[in-house]
Write an enzyme that holds these catalytic residues in place. Sequence first.
Site, PDB file in Angstrom:
ATOM      1  N   ARG A   1      29.416 -28.543   6.106  1.00 53.04           N
ATOM      2  CA  ARG A   1      30.196 -28.065   6.699  1.00 53.04           C
ATOM      3  C   ARG A   1      31.341 -27.415   5.796  1.00 53.04           C
ATOM      4  NH1 ARG A   1      34.883 -30.485  10.821  1.00 53.04           N
ATOM      5  NH2 ARG A   1      36.125 -28.566  11.093  1.00 53.04           N
TER       6      ARG A   1
ATOM      7  N   ASN B   1      13.162 -35.772   3.793  1.00 50.33           N
ATOM      8  CA  ASN B   1      13.414 -34.171   3.938  1.00 50.33           C
ATOM      9  C   ASN B   1      13.769 -33.438   2.749  1.00 50.33           C
ATOM     10  OD1 ASN B   1      15.959 -35.656   4.057  1.00 50.33           O
ATOM     11  ND2 ASN B   1      16.584 -34.621   6.044  1.00 50.33           N
TER      12      ASN B   1
ATOM     13  N   ASP C   1      17.809 -39.664  -3.679  1.00 47.80           N
ATOM     14  CA  ASP C   1      18.625 -39.386  -2.705  1.00 47.80           C
ATOM     15  C   ASP C   1      18.834 -40.612  -1.825  1.00 47.80           C
ATOM     16  OD1 ASP C   1      19.755 -37.866  -0.319  1.00 47.80           O
ATOM     17  OD2 ASP C   1      18.159 -37.794   0.830  1.00 47.80           O
ATOM     18  N   THR C   2      19.573 -40.587  -0.817  1.00 44.61           N
ATOM     19  CA  THR C   2      19.954 -41.965  -0.076  1.00 44.61           C
ATOM     20  C   THR C   2      18.690 -42.697   0.351  1.00 44.61           C
ATOM     21  OG1 THR C   2      21.461 -42.867   1.732  1.00 44.61           O
ATOM     22  CG2 THR C   2      20.388 -40.696   1.936  1.00 44.61           C
TER      23      THR C   2
ATOM     24  N   GLN D   1      19.479 -27.551   0.761  1.00 42.50           N
ATOM     25  CA  GLN D   1      19.607 -28.324  -0.535  1.00 42.50           C
ATOM     26  C   GLN D   1      18.644 -28.296  -1.496  1.00 42.50           C
ATOM     27  OE1 GLN D   1      21.991 -30.804  -0.930  1.00 42.50           O
ATOM     28  NE2 GLN D   1      21.465 -30.804  -2.824  1.00 42.50           N
TER      29      GLN D   1
ATOM     30  N   ARG E   1      22.464 -28.482  12.178  1.00 37.28           N
ATOM     31  CA  ARG E   1      22.400 -29.811  11.440  1.00 37.28           C
ATOM     32  C   ARG E   1      22.018 -30.808  12.592  1.00 37.28           C
ATOM     33  NH1 ARG E   1      23.422 -32.205   6.340  1.00 37.28           N
ATOM     34  NH2 ARG E   1      24.010 -34.213   6.652  1.00 37.28           N
TER      35      ARG E   1
ATOM     36  N   ARG F   1      25.640 -25.642  -3.221  1.00 45.38           N
ATOM     37  CA  ARG F   1      25.442 -25.548  -1.614  1.00 45.38           C
ATOM     38  C   ARG F   1      26.166 -24.336  -1.089  1.00 45.38           C
ATOM     39  NH1 ARG F   1      23.894 -29.668   1.648  1.00 45.38           N
ATOM     40  NH2 ARG F   1      23.750 -27.786   3.111  1.00 45.38           N
TER      41      ARG F   1
ATOM     42  N   PRO G   1      25.593 -38.030  -0.007  1.00 47.49           N
ATOM     43  CA  PRO G   1      26.524 -39.167  -0.649  1.00 47.49           C
ATOM     44  C   PRO G   1      25.703 -39.937  -1.480  1.00 47.49           C
ATOM     45  CG  PRO G   1      26.488 -39.770   1.488  1.00 47.49           C
ATOM     46  CD  PRO G   1      25.799 -38.183   1.539  1.00 47.49           C
TER      47      PRO G   1
ATOM     48  N   CYS H   1      21.621 -35.381  -3.920  1.00 47.51           N
ATOM     49  CA  CYS H   1      22.236 -34.430  -2.992  1.00 47.51           C
ATOM     50  C   CYS H   1      23.534 -34.892  -2.340  1.00 47.51           C
ATOM     51  CB  CYS H   1      21.378 -33.958  -2.122  1.00 47.51           C
ATOM     52  SG  CYS H   1      20.833 -35.263  -0.713  1.00 47.51           S
TER      53      CYS H   1
ATOM     54  N   THR I   1      29.747 -33.546   4.882  1.00 46.74           N
ATOM     55  CA  THR I   1      30.744 -33.270   4.105  1.00 46.74           C
ATOM     56  C   THR I   1      30.528 -31.902   3.204  1.00 46.74           C
ATOM     57  OG1 THR I   1      31.693 -35.176   3.353  1.00 46.74           O
ATOM     58  CG2 THR I   1      32.236 -33.298   2.243  1.00 46.74           C
TER      59      THR I   1
ATOM     60  N   HIS J   1      15.101 -30.033   4.806  1.00 50.52           N
ATOM     61  CA  HIS J   1      16.503 -29.666   4.437  1.00 50.52           C
ATOM     62  C   HIS J   1      16.384 -28.687   3.193  1.00 50.52           C
ATOM     63  CE1 HIS J   1      20.681 -29.860   3.640  1.00 50.52           C
ATOM     64  NE2 HIS J   1      20.903 -31.198   3.410  1.00 50.52           N
TER      65      HIS J   1
END
Length: 336
Positions: free
Chosen positions: A82, A189, A252-253, A159, A129, A319, A294, A292, A79, A156
């Site tokens: 892009r 990352n 982060d996730t 970010q 990416r 971003r 989701p 960052c 999301t 990354h």
Amino acid sequence: MLSRLPSRARFLSTVAATPFPAGGNFTSISALEPGQLRSLLDESHALKALYRPSAPSATPPPQPLAGTSVAMIFQKRSTRTRVSTETGVTMLGGHPLFLAPTDIQLGVNESVRDTASVLSRFNDVILARVGHTSTIEELCEHSTKPVINALCNKYHPLQTLADLMTLEEKWGRGGVDGRTISWVGDGNNIIHDLMVGGAMLGANVRVATPPGYECAPDVVERTREVLHGGRELKLTPDASVACEGADVIVTDTWVSMGEEDQYDQKVAEFAGYQVKESLYEKANPGALFMHCLPRHPEEVDDEVFYGDRSVVWQEAENRMWTVMSVVMAQRGKSVQ
């Protein structure tokens, strides 16, 4: 607007910003020198001040990227990456071209080398990416136009630019110096670039990861190389230890794209790493929270994520200003 420098000496206030080389690849924070990082952040702040819709202006802002074409290769969906790139490049007068796996032959019927050679004939910048770091490396090797790493499995850097920009908006230019950045979660990352960038700006960095999920040794070594002024890098499996004296807690996730089959295993192995109020009892008063996106509830609870200490939406907005800064630098442009 950025606040004035705090009264005590700041490391990067004494280091002149070094322009990022026009035409240079942007692959990781590890590949930057401190002055180049400073230059990219300063340009990001300047772009936000000039182009943000709420910024007062009697005349339309300039479009320094007019005639610039940016190929955007997306092996992994996103999301923020892009939308921020398409919107930011367009705002500057450029033309972003989104290329999903179904749009091009990359790595399927056409090699990365051949794709790089073809896109170099059409486009001025290639943003990618991707899944593997080797893909970024191969694009850089064979492209005659600058490449931006918009994410790979090891780095990354876009970010981290947004994260550091956000912290400077809260603490002032140079205000990361002497602060403590604490990470809780996977040695992935995101932290690979953030730990190096934070160290370059003079921060203490503390990283808590479960056993088996530690950061890459070469990135740890690079972080130690750029530490200065008596700052420390602390690696620990204990989230409470990492958050002691934190000025910002970041996570982060736990389960990245492509790891969905590992969900149950990773959630079990990351038990005790959720960011919640008990960790903030270890942090400094007023400590911030970053993610960052989701976000998933097992990583951070609602009280922290939606609370006053969270700067995740500001972080997400930045971003855009930071990717604009990188493309501008690669094209030898500046609004300062």
